[in-house]
Each structure stands twice: as C-alpha cells, then as structure tokens.
Motif scaffolding. Structure first.
Motif, PDB file in Angstrom:
ATOM      1  N   ALA A 166      34.706  38.441  45.759  1.00 18.83           N
ATOM      2  CA  ALA A 166      35.751  38.928  46.669  1.00 18.83           C
ATOM      3  C   ALA A 166      35.984  40.410  46.408  1.00 18.83           C
ATOM      4  CB  ALA A 166      37.038  38.150  46.426  1.00 18.83           C
ATOM      5  N   VAL A 167      36.542  41.101  47.417  1.00 24.84           N
ATOM      6  CA  VAL A 167      36.773  42.545  47.250  1.00 24.84           C
ATOM      7  C   VAL A 167      37.822  42.805  46.158  1.00 24.84           C
ATOM      8  CG1 VAL A 167      38.469  42.708  49.131  1.00 24.84           C
ATOM      9  CG2 VAL A 167      37.147  44.725  48.464  1.00 24.84           C
ATOM     10  N   GLY A 168      38.779  41.895  45.988  1.00 22.00           N
ATOM     11  CA  GLY A 168      39.775  42.048  44.918  1.00 22.00           C
ATOM     12  C   GLY A 168      39.094  42.081  43.551  1.00 22.00           C
ATOM     13  N   GLU A 169      38.038  41.284  43.410  1.00 23.53           N
ATOM     14  CA  GLU A 169      37.291  41.277  42.139  1.00 23.53           C
ATOM     15  C   GLU A 169      36.604  42.619  41.930  1.00 23.53           C
ATOM     16  OE1 GLU A 169      34.984  37.511  41.174  1.00 23.53           O
ATOM     17  OE2 GLU A 169      35.471  37.188  43.280  1.00 23.53           O
ATOM     18  N   ALA A 170      36.142  43.228  43.036  1.00 22.35           N
ATOM     19  CA  ALA A 170      35.490  44.539  42.927  1.00 22.35           C
ATOM     20  C   ALA A 170      36.498  45.598  42.466  1.00 22.35           C
ATOM     21  CB  ALA A 170      34.854  44.926  44.258  1.00 22.35           C
ATOM     22  N   PHE A 171      37.743  45.503  42.934  1.00 23.44           N
ATOM     23  CA  PHE A 171      38.795  46.417  42.449  1.00 23.44           C
ATOM     24  C   PHE A 171      39.095  46.126  40.971  1.00 23.44           C
ATOM     25  CE2 PHE A 171      39.938  47.330  46.924  1.00 23.44           C
ATOM     26  CZ  PHE A 171      40.227  48.679  46.819  1.00 23.44           C
ATOM     27  N   ASP A 172      39.218  44.837  40.644  1.00 24.65           N
ATOM     28  CA  ASP A 172      39.576  44.466  39.268  1.00 24.65           C
ATOM     29  C   ASP A 172      38.477  44.863  38.281  1.00 24.65           C
ATOM     30  OD1 ASP A 172      41.983  43.465  40.179  1.00 24.65           O
ATOM     31  OD2 ASP A 172      41.256  41.415  40.373  1.00 24.65           O
ATOM     32  N   LYS A 173      37.222  44.719  38.723  1.00 24.51           N
ATOM     33  CA  LYS A 173      36.092  45.071  37.848  1.00 24.51           C
ATOM     34  C   LYS A 173      36.089  46.580  37.585  1.00 24.51           C
ATOM     35  CE  LYS A 173      32.097  44.378  35.816  1.00 24.51           C
ATOM     36  NZ  LYS A 173      31.889  43.494  34.705  1.00 24.51           N
ATOM     37  N   CYS A 174      36.372  47.354  38.624  1.00 26.14           N
ATOM     38  CA  CYS A 174      36.417  48.810  38.484  1.00 26.14           C
ATOM     39  C   CYS A 174      37.460  49.181  37.427  1.00 26.14           C
ATOM     40  CB  CYS A 174      36.762  49.434  39.840  1.00 26.14           C
ATOM     41  SG  CYS A 174      37.106  51.187  39.776  1.00 26.14           S
ATOM     42  N   ALA A 175      38.641  48.568  37.547  1.00 28.07           N
ATOM     43  CA  ALA A 175      39.715  48.874  36.590  1.00 28.07           C
ATOM     44  C   ALA A 175      39.307  48.474  35.176  1.00 28.07           C
ATOM     45  CB  ALA A 175      40.986  48.147  37.005  1.00 28.07           C
ATOM     46  N   LYS A 176      38.579  47.374  35.070  1.00 32.31           N
ATOM     47  CA  LYS A 176      38.154  46.899  33.744  1.00 32.31           C
ATOM     48  C   LYS A 176      37.176  47.897  33.128  1.00 32.31           C
ATOM     49  CE  LYS A 176      37.101  42.547  31.531  1.00 32.31           C
ATOM     50  NZ  LYS A 176      36.888  41.135  31.693  1.00 32.31           N
ATOM     51  N   LEU A 177      36.205  48.351  33.946  1.00 32.15           N
ATOM     52  CA  LEU A 177      35.201  49.303  33.427  1.00 32.15           C
ATOM     53  C   LEU A 177      35.853  50.633  33.043  1.00 32.15           C
ATOM     54  CD1 LEU A 177      32.294  48.689  35.979  1.00 32.15           C
ATOM     55  CD2 LEU A 177      32.348  48.025  33.566  1.00 32.15           C
ATOM     56  N   LEU A 178      36.950  50.966  33.731  1.00 31.52           N
ATOM     57  CA  LEU A 178      37.634  52.244  33.446  1.00 31.52           C
ATOM     58  C   LEU A 178      38.771  52.061  32.442  1.00 31.52           C
ATOM     59  CD1 LEU A 178      37.855  53.677  37.085  1.00 31.52           C
ATOM     60  CD2 LEU A 178      36.137  54.178  35.356  1.00 31.52           C
ATOM     61  N   ASN A 179      38.877  50.822  31.926  1.00 35.80           N
ATOM     62  CA  ASN A 179      39.919  50.524  30.935  1.00 35.80           C
ATOM     63  C   ASN A 179      41.344  50.694  31.470  1.00 35.80           C
ATOM     64  OD1 ASN A 179      40.042  49.469  28.458  1.00 35.80           O
ATOM     65  ND2 ASN A 179      39.028  51.217  27.453  1.00 35.80           N
ATOM     66  N   LEU A 180      41.560  50.237  32.688  1.00 35.48           N
ATOM     67  CA  LEU A 180      42.867  50.446  33.326  1.00 35.48           C
ATOM     68  C   LEU A 180      43.733  49.194  33.358  1.00 35.48           C
ATOM     69  CD1 LEU A 180      41.673  52.604  36.376  1.00 35.48           C
ATOM     70  CD2 LEU A 180      42.822  53.417  34.314  1.00 35.48           C
ATOM     71  N   GLY A 181      43.247  48.086  32.766  1.00 31.43           N
ATOM     72  CA  GLY A 181      44.055  46.871  32.715  1.00 31.43           C
ATOM     73  C   GLY A 181      43.902  45.982  33.942  1.00 31.43           C
ATOM     74  N   TYR A 182      44.692  44.894  33.966  1.00 29.63           N
ATOM     75  CA  TYR A 182      44.611  43.884  35.024  1.00 29.63           C
ATOM     76  C   TYR A 182      46.006  43.618  35.582  1.00 29.63           C
ATOM     77  CZ  TYR A 182      44.033  39.479  37.402  1.00 29.63           C
ATOM     78  OH  TYR A 182      44.049  38.504  38.363  1.00 29.63           O
ATOM     79  N   PRO A 183      46.207  43.364  36.886  1.00 29.76           N
ATOM     80  CA  PRO A 183      45.202  43.453  37.951  1.00 29.76           C
ATOM     81  C   PRO A 183      44.874  44.906  38.265  1.00 29.76           C
ATOM     82  CG  PRO A 183      47.332  42.933  38.894  1.00 29.76           C
ATOM     83  CD  PRO A 183      47.532  42.967  37.399  1.00 29.76           C
ATOM     84  N   GLY A 184      43.618  45.130  38.685  1.00 27.56           N
ATOM     85  CA  GLY A 184      43.121  46.491  38.808  1.00 27.56           C
ATOM     86  C   GLY A 184      43.458  47.203  40.098  1.00 27.56           C
ATOM     87  N   GLY A 185      43.606  46.428  41.198  1.00 24.48           N
ATOM     88  CA  GLY A 185      43.809  47.053  42.508  1.00 24.48           C
ATOM     89  C   GLY A 185      44.930  48.087  42.542  1.00 24.48           C
ATOM     90  N   PRO A 186      46.137  47.713  42.091  1.00 23.96           N
ATOM     91  CA  PRO A 186      47.248  48.670  42.216  1.00 23.96           C
ATOM     92  C   PRO A 186      47.010  49.975  41.456  1.00 23.96           C
ATOM     93  CG  PRO A 186      48.058  46.458  41.746  1.00 23.96           C
ATOM     94  CD  PRO A 186      46.572  46.403  41.624  1.00 23.96           C
ATOM     95  N   VAL A 187      46.399  49.904  40.272  1.00 18.35           N
ATOM     96  CA  VAL A 187      46.228  51.136  39.488  1.00 18.35           C
ATOM     97  C   VAL A 187      45.088  51.994  40.047  1.00 18.35           C
ATOM     98  CG1 VAL A 187      45.066  49.828  37.652  1.00 18.35           C
ATOM     99  CG2 VAL A 187      45.889  52.072  37.134  1.00 18.35           C
ATOM    100  N   VAL A 188      44.031  51.358  40.538  1.00 21.58           N
ATOM    101  CA  VAL A 188      42.939  52.115  41.177  1.00 21.58           C
ATOM    102  C   VAL A 188      43.506  52.835  42.411  1.00 21.58           C
ATOM    103  CG1 VAL A 188      40.731  51.910  42.425  1.00 21.58           C
ATOM    104  CG2 VAL A 188      41.094  50.595  40.321  1.00 21.58           C
ATOM    105  N   ASP A 189      44.300  52.116  43.176  1.00 28.39           N
ATOM    106  CA  ASP A 189      44.940  52.663  44.376  1.00 28.39           C
ATOM    107  C   ASP A 189      45.785  53.895  44.009  1.00 28.39           C
ATOM    108  OD1 ASP A 189      46.173  52.981  46.820  1.00 28.39           O
ATOM    109  OD2 ASP A 189      47.057  50.986  46.916  1.00 28.39           O
ATOM    110  N   LYS A 190      46.564  53.777  42.936  1.00 28.52           N
ATOM    111  CA  LYS A 190      47.470  54.859  42.535  1.00 28.52           C
ATOM    112  C   LYS A 190      46.692  56.098  42.081  1.00 28.52           C
ATOM    113  CE  LYS A 190      51.429  55.504  39.568  1.00 28.52           C
ATOM    114  NZ  LYS A 190      51.455  55.394  38.128  1.00 28.52           N
ATOM    115  N   LEU A 191      45.678  55.880  41.237  1.00 30.85           N
ATOM    116  CA  LEU A 191      44.907  57.031  40.744  1.00 30.85           C
ATOM    117  C   LEU A 191      44.111  57.678  41.875  1.00 30.85           C
ATOM    118  CD1 LEU A 191      43.638  55.683  37.300  1.00 30.85           C
ATOM    119  CD2 LEU A 191      45.570  57.189  37.746  1.00 30.85           C
ATOM    120  N   ALA A 192      43.650  56.846  42.823  1.00 30.02           N
ATOM    121  CA  ALA A 192      42.855  57.361  43.948  1.00 30.02           C
ATOM    122  C   ALA A 192      43.647  58.351  44.798  1.00 30.02           C
ATOM    123  CB  ALA A 192      42.374  56.201  44.814  1.00 30.02           C
ATOM    124  N   LEU A 193      44.964  58.213  44.783  1.00 29.20           N
ATOM    125  CA  LEU A 193      45.800  59.097  45.605  1.00 29.20           C
ATOM    126  C   LEU A 193      45.585  60.567  45.267  1.00 29.20           C
ATOM    127  CD1 LEU A 193      49.218  57.179  45.686  1.00 29.20           C
ATOM    128  CD2 LEU A 193      47.593  57.476  47.574  1.00 29.20           C
TER     129      LEU A 193
END
Ligand code: KG4
Ligand code: ZN
Length: 341
Positions: A166-193
C-alpha cells in the motif's frame, strides 16, 4: 423515526467508538497506541492487548460525549474486517456482548466501506455536502491503495488496486530508512514542506490498467540512499527535506496518474479521497487542483476522518441498518478484504 448507532472500530492500532444519530456525529472517541512507535510498526500482539485495555473506557467516553444512555442505542455496529485478526476480535466480541446485553441488533461493517462512506459523516443536520452516486474514491491507507467506484451506500466496485504494498507502507518505509519513526506519513509530509520536490528523481513502475505497485519504489529508495551515503556519509542529514519532498511527489504523481485515468474512463466527475494517506497535504492539494482543471467536484475528508475512526463505521452501519440488514450473533471477524462477503 430517529436512529442512533453505537460503533466500534478496532481493525489496527486505534481503538475508537462513536455515536451517530441519523447520520450526525454526537461523539467520536479514540485511543491511539503509542507503544508501536518504538518498534517502527504495529506489533499485532501488543495491539490486541491495548484494545482490551482501551475498549471499555473509549465506549464509556463515547456514550458520555453523546449524552445518551445505553437504552437510547438502536444498534451496535463494528468493524468485521479487513484488519489484524487479534485486534478485530476485541471489537467484535465487545460489540456482540454489548448488543446482546442491551437487546439490540448487531451490524458488521467492512472497514473499507467505512472509509468510502466517510464523506457522509455529518457534523450537524444542515451539513449537506457529500458526493453523488456513482462517485470515485481514491482509498489510500497503510493497508490499502484502491480506486473504487461507489454505486450506492451498500455497493462498491474496486476498479484498480495495488498488486503489492500500500502507498501508506511506502511512506512508512521512507520514514524508517530516514530514521524518522512510525507512522511515517505525517513526518515525511511535514519535512517535505520545506524541501525541493524536483531535486531527486525515482523511476516509475509500469503497471497495466488502473493498478498500482509500490514495493519496487521502496526498494529503489533503499538503493538510492545506500549509493548516495557511499559518496557522502552525511547525505541524509544534509538532504532530508529534499528527499522527503521528492519521494512524496513521486508517490503522489503515481496516485494521481491512475486516478485521472479512472475518472476519464468511467466518465465520473465526483471524485473523493479517503483513508489515512488522504491526510497528506500534497495529495489534498493535487486532487483539489486537478478537480478545478477537469471540472471534478472533489471531496477531501476532514483530517480527523481520514485515519481509522468509529464515526465512519457508524455511518456505514447506519445505512446498512436502514436497509434492513442485521448481522447474525455467530458472526466472526475476517482479516483479508477478499474474505469479506
Ligand atoms: O487509514 P489508516 O489510519 O490505517 C489503515 O487502515 O492503514 O492509515 C494509516 C497510514 C499510515 O501508513 C500513515 O503513515 C499514513 O496513513 N499517513 C500519511 C499521513 N498521515 C497518515 N501518509 C502521508 N501523509 C500524511 N500526512
Ligand atoms: Zn483504515
């Protein structure tokens, strides 16, 4: 006649209970489980134990918040699946026991149907903004990525879906590889801004028709980071916002491409977004902008109704109830979508 539904949602790691009267939310309580954060993902065994702890206080809070007594409930709706079996068992057993104790009918709800109908949740009687049938929904969460044609309150057809992750897993995996914790979507979204979304390019999967694939994208991010770190060990720290922005844009581009194709093929102009990933700020903006460009009427849920919540289960339960449906008391939860009738 006025109908009041108590609903319980326990499919993954949030325990939620809601009371909905004639489609209007009177309460929507939630207990989130922070325990999973330190493991970088949901641990099923811990999730079901936490549901056991949370369910009574959450239901109590929902009844209190709605200022109703048990006697005023007309039916008890619950998520039957898909989801984690141990988690679903807690909600199912509680709903059965509660319905039996108050002598009221039981209504099982498909979790996905809840997400699809979340646009019909009303905050007040005057709230009339909802899609017209048939409409298309891009349903994006940690467990699902689907394009669904919603025919009416009870019928829907999945016309495109992911063949792997699922696409949510793709967001979560990104956060995991970048050491950003779980769930990854919200933090990836925030940093992407504050990042440059055009800085890094990733290749697009070639998947036929309206289907998606996200597993290769996760792997390509892994190799991309590995290769860049070989050249510069501080690569992640120095580029974290740009990596998040570029990867997020890539995922949103892929989602939108197939959604546009589906809307054209089906000739549907009411287009909605639902599921946890619909909280993503870029996806919300893109669907809105595409809507303006293509003459769509777009429906973007309030943030509180994007992630798993019992209000959406109550709405789906309400429409099943008014159609005359009642669940048998020997009903059991189902973990996979394909097992749902
Ligand atoms: O619908 P949901 O709460 O649970 C499932 O049914 O899976 O969705 C959870 C997913 C997680 O993968 C989480 O990272 C993602 O939704 N998510 C987001 C955002 N907020 C939550 N993904 C991207 N951007 C966000 N702002
Ligand atoms: Zn969900």
């Amino acid at each position: 006649m006025s109908i009041t539904i108590l609903a319980i949602e326990s499919s993954c790691d949030d325990t939620s209970a809601a009371v909905v009267k004639d489609g209007v939310v009177l309460s929507n309580e939630m207990a989130t489980q922070d325990i999973h954060q330190k493991y970088g993902g949901v641990i099923p065994e811990l999730a079901s134990r936490a549901h056991q702890q949370n369910i009574v206080p959450v239901v109590h809070a929902a009844l209190k918040g709605a200022s109703i007594t048990k006697e005023q409930i007309d039916a008890v709706a619950f998520t039957r699946g898909p989801g984690l079996l141990g988690s679903l068992l807690v909600g199912t057993s509680f709903a059965k026991g509660f319905a039996m104790a108050i002598g009221k009918p039981l209504i099982d709800v498909n979790h996905l149907q809840g997400h699809l109908l979340s646009h019909f949740i009303k905050e007040s009687d005057s709230d009339k903004d909802h899609p017209e049938f048939p409409y298309l929904t891009l349903l994006v969460s940690g467990g699902h990525t689907q394009i669904v044609r919603v025919e009416n309150f009870l019928e829907f057809e999945v016309i495109g879906e992911t063949i792997d992750d699922a696409v949510g897993e793709a967001f979560d995996k990104c956060a995991k590889l970048l050491n950003l914790g779980y769930p990854g979507g919200p933090v990836v979204d925030k940093l992407a801004l504050s990042g440059d979304s055009m800085k890094f390019r990733f290749s697009k999967p070639r998947i036929a028709g309206l289907n998606y694939s996200f597993s290769g994208i996760k792997t390509s991010l892994l190799y991309f980071l590995r290769d860049r770190i070989k050249e510069n060990e501080k690569f992640i720290d120095e580029n974290i916002n740009d990596i998040c922005a570029s990867y997020q844009r890539h995922l949103v581009d892929i989602l939108m491409e197939k959604l546009i194709k589906a809307a054209n093929e089906e000739n549907i102009k009411d287009v909605a977004l639902s599921g946890g990933v619909s909280a993503n700020s870029l996806l919300r903006k893109r669907i809105f902008d595409e809507g303006l460009k293509r003459g769509w009427k777009t429906f973007i849920p309030e943030i509180k109704y994007t992630t798993d919540n019992a209000a959406m289960i109550a709405i789906a339960g309400y429409y099943k109830f008014v159609s005359g449906y009642r669940a048998p008391f020997d009903i059991v939860p189902v973990s996979r979508s394909t097992d749902y009738r």
